[in-house]
Scaffold this motif. Sequence first.
Motif, mmCIF file in Angstrom:
data_model
loop_
_atom_site.group_PDB
_atom_site.id
_atom_site.type_symbol
_atom_site.label_atom_id
_atom_site.label_comp_id
_atom_site.label_asym_id
_atom_site.label_seq_id
_atom_site.Cartn_x
_atom_site.Cartn_y
_atom_site.Cartn_z
ATOM 1 N N GLN A 13 0.811 -1.214 0.000
ATOM 2 C CA GLN A 13 0.000 0.000 0.000
ATOM 3 C C GLN A 13 0.850 1.273 0.000
ATOM 4 O O GLN A 13 0.565 2.210 -0.737
ATOM 5 C CB GLN A 13 -0.943 -0.004 1.201
ATOM 6 C CG GLN A 13 -1.878 1.178 1.248
ATOM 7 C CD GLN A 13 -2.795 1.148 2.456
ATOM 8 O OE1 GLN A 13 -2.567 0.397 3.398
ATOM 9 N NE2 GLN A 13 -3.825 1.954 2.434
ATOM 10 N N GLU A 14 1.898 1.326 0.817
ATOM 11 C CA GLU A 14 2.695 2.558 0.899
ATOM 12 C C GLU A 14 3.381 2.878 -0.426
ATOM 13 O O GLU A 14 3.482 4.046 -0.813
ATOM 14 C CB GLU A 14 3.709 2.480 2.034
ATOM 15 C CG GLU A 14 4.759 1.407 1.867
ATOM 16 C CD GLU A 14 5.636 1.227 3.092
ATOM 17 O OE1 GLU A 14 6.824 0.959 2.903
ATOM 18 O OE2 GLU A 14 5.118 1.347 4.217
ATOM 19 N N TRP A 17 0.598 4.053 -2.907
ATOM 20 C CA TRP A 17 0.226 5.413 -2.524
ATOM 21 C C TRP A 17 1.257 6.415 -3.036
ATOM 22 O O TRP A 17 0.909 7.424 -3.653
ATOM 23 C CB TRP A 17 0.111 5.509 -1.004
ATOM 24 C CG TRP A 17 0.073 6.908 -0.498
ATOM 25 C CD1 TRP A 17 1.118 7.633 -0.014
ATOM 26 C CD2 TRP A 17 -1.058 7.781 -0.443
ATOM 27 N NE1 TRP A 17 0.706 8.883 0.342
ATOM 28 C CE2 TRP A 17 -0.626 9.004 0.087
ATOM 29 C CE3 TRP A 17 -2.393 7.635 -0.793
ATOM 30 C CZ2 TRP A 17 -1.482 10.087 0.273
ATOM 31 C CZ3 TRP A 17 -3.252 8.716 -0.607
ATOM 32 C CH2 TRP A 17 -2.788 9.914 -0.079
ATOM 33 N N THR A 21 0.321 9.199 -5.972
ATOM 34 C CA THR A 21 0.201 10.600 -5.554
ATOM 35 C C THR A 21 1.423 11.423 -5.936
ATOM 36 O O THR A 21 1.559 12.560 -5.510
ATOM 37 C CB THR A 21 -0.056 10.713 -4.037
ATOM 38 O OG1 THR A 21 0.999 10.064 -3.330
ATOM 39 C CG2 THR A 21 -1.405 10.124 -3.666
ATOM 40 N N GLN A 75 -1.803 7.177 2.521
ATOM 41 C CA GLN A 75 -1.978 5.763 2.220
ATOM 42 C C GLN A 75 -3.428 5.305 2.183
ATOM 43 O O GLN A 75 -3.689 4.107 2.070
ATOM 44 C CB GLN A 75 -1.162 4.900 3.183
ATOM 45 C CG GLN A 75 0.316 5.160 3.072
ATOM 46 C CD GLN A 75 1.130 4.241 3.941
ATOM 47 O OE1 GLN A 75 0.695 3.164 4.306
ATOM 48 N NE2 GLN A 75 2.339 4.669 4.275
ATOM 49 N N GLU A 76 -4.395 6.228 2.277
ATOM 50 C CA GLU A 76 -5.800 5.825 2.262
ATOM 51 C C GLU A 76 -6.630 6.490 1.175
ATOM 52 O O GLU A 76 -7.306 5.815 0.422
ATOM 53 C CB GLU A 76 -6.444 6.090 3.631
ATOM 54 C CG GLU A 76 -5.915 5.185 4.716
ATOM 55 C CD GLU A 76 -6.578 5.448 6.054
ATOM 56 O OE1 GLU A 76 -7.709 5.983 6.076
ATOM 57 O OE2 GLU A 76 -5.957 5.124 7.075
ATOM 58 N N CYS A 78 -7.136 10.114 -1.571
ATOM 59 C CA CYS A 78 -6.719 11.379 -2.174
ATOM 60 C C CYS A 78 -7.905 11.905 -2.975
ATOM 61 O O CYS A 78 -8.434 11.209 -3.837
ATOM 62 C CB CYS A 78 -5.516 11.158 -3.090
ATOM 63 S SG CYS A 78 -4.989 12.652 -3.951
ATOM 64 N N PHE A 95 -7.256 3.804 -1.541
ATOM 65 C CA PHE A 95 -6.266 2.728 -1.508
ATOM 66 C C PHE A 95 -6.628 1.764 -0.377
ATOM 67 O O PHE A 95 -6.651 2.154 0.785
ATOM 68 C CB PHE A 95 -4.873 3.313 -1.267
ATOM 69 C CG PHE A 95 -4.476 4.326 -2.305
ATOM 70 C CD1 PHE A 95 -3.730 3.953 -3.410
ATOM 71 C CD2 PHE A 95 -4.864 5.654 -2.188
ATOM 72 C CE1 PHE A 95 -3.372 4.880 -4.375
ATOM 73 C CE2 PHE A 95 -4.504 6.592 -3.147
ATOM 74 C CZ PHE A 95 -3.761 6.207 -4.242
ATOM 75 N N THR A 103 -2.695 -4.224 -3.204
ATOM 76 C CA THR A 103 -3.478 -3.040 -2.857
ATOM 77 C C THR A 103 -4.535 -2.799 -3.924
ATOM 78 O O THR A 103 -4.227 -2.818 -5.121
ATOM 79 C CB THR A 103 -2.566 -1.795 -2.770
ATOM 80 O OG1 THR A 103 -1.506 -2.070 -1.849
ATOM 81 C CG2 THR A 103 -3.340 -0.572 -2.317
#
Length: 157
Positions: A13-14, A17, A21, A75-76, A78, A95, A103
């Motif tokens: 996920q990180e 993300w 972004t 990480q969640e 945007c 995400f 993810t």
Amino acid sequence: MKFKVSEDVDAPQEMVWARFTDFSGFEEDARGRGAILNRVGNWTQTVQGVEWRGEVTVRGKSRPITAKVTQLVPQEICIVDSRIGGMNCHQEIIFVPLSTTVTRVALMLDLSADTLTARLLLQTMKLARGRVLQKLQGVLARQGNAVEAAYRRQNRS
């Protein structure tokens, strides 16, 4: 009018993300399609409140464009709100970690029109809804594939 697409990306996920972004790639893509985009305040990091202004050609006519990151939860989620001519665009990217290395990226695009010209464009998009969804899915898949490739290269090293 709402469009929703999602893609499962085989990366943590990180990392997903961070790549999704990093707006410099989107800016280059837009410039490659003839848009003129400028960062308001020459910001270098993606944070809530960053903005762009510029112009884009739609149906042969130059139209002003503004965009702003209105919500950013690392990480969640945007959320970017923009306006192109007389059309308002609300874009949410969510995400969701499915596992430590997978993810799900869900994209929701909500378009609304304030002017007659924008309403006509929106009507055209409604008629071509399937094609618009295919293009959005393609953009999401290409980005996801790029993240997956970077993750694989990182793990080989």
